[in-house]
Design an enzyme around this catalytic site. Structure first.
Site: not given
Ligand code: IDP
Ligand code: MG
Length: 155
Positions: A12, A52, A115, A118, A129
């Site tokens: 990212k 997403y 974080n 992805h 994907e």
């Molecule tokens: P993942 O990346 O661990 O699979 P997902 O639930 O698919 O998690 O969410 C995708 C991305 O959306 C996360 O990696 C993060 O960057 C962002 N995200 C998830 N939850 C939050 C939130 O509560 N606030 C802001 N960004 C979020």
């Molecule tokens: Mg995810």
């Protein structure tokens, strides 16, 4: 029975801005995952709305998309034994503050959406994907001399 799988990873914009691309790719290399696709991708609103879709109703969805478009991302396709699950384990859980120590997110980040990574969360998602971000001729099949240790019976 373990199987050789391909999985999709995106590094990212925070990984690029923080000069962590090499460190993150190194972690995957150290595991023995084979890089079979690698490129910079400029994500669009349309691509992110598809990618997403499961988050479309969340209040943070617009800002998540903005974040993902701040810079190009690095797209990686990684191949290995049960690579979808292995990569998710190395990456760690979504909130880096809850992620297990030793995972990339826990060791190198502390926030969402920043974080770093992805990673596809199931073999079905990985298949979709990989196709979403890579054309067939951007994926490479090749032999490494370590394949027998990493993918075979080690003899
Ligand atoms: P993942 O990346 O661990 O699979 P997902 O639930 O698919 O998690 O969410 C995708 C991305 O959306 C996360 O990696 C993060 O960057 C962002 N995200 C998830 N939850 C939050 C939130 O509560 N606030 C802001 N960004 C979020
Ligand atoms: Mg995810």
């Amino acid at each position: 029975m373990a199987e050789i799988q391909k999985t999709l990873v995106l590094l990212k914009p925070d990984a690029l801005q923080r000069d962590l691309l090499g460190e993150v790719i190194r972690r995957f290399e150290l595991k023995g995952l084979k890089i079979v696709g690698l490129k910079l991708i400029r994500l669009t609103d349309e691509m992110l709305t598809e990618h997403y879709a499961h988050l479309a109703e969340k209040p943070f969805f617009p800002s998540l998309k903005q974040f993902m478009m701040q810079t190009p991302v690095v797209g990686l396709v990684l191949e290995g034994l049960d690579s979808v699950e292995s990569v998710r384990k190395i990456v760690g859980s979504t909130n880096p503050r809850n992620a297990d120590a030793g995972t990339i997110r826990a060791d190198l980040s502390m926030n969402v959406p920043s974080n770093l990574i992805h990673a596809s969360d199931s073999p079905e998602a990985a298949a979709t994907e990989v196709k979403r971000f890579f054309k067939d001729d951007e994926l490479f099949a090749y032999e490494k001399i370590t394949d027998r240790y990493q993918f075979g019976e080690g003899v």
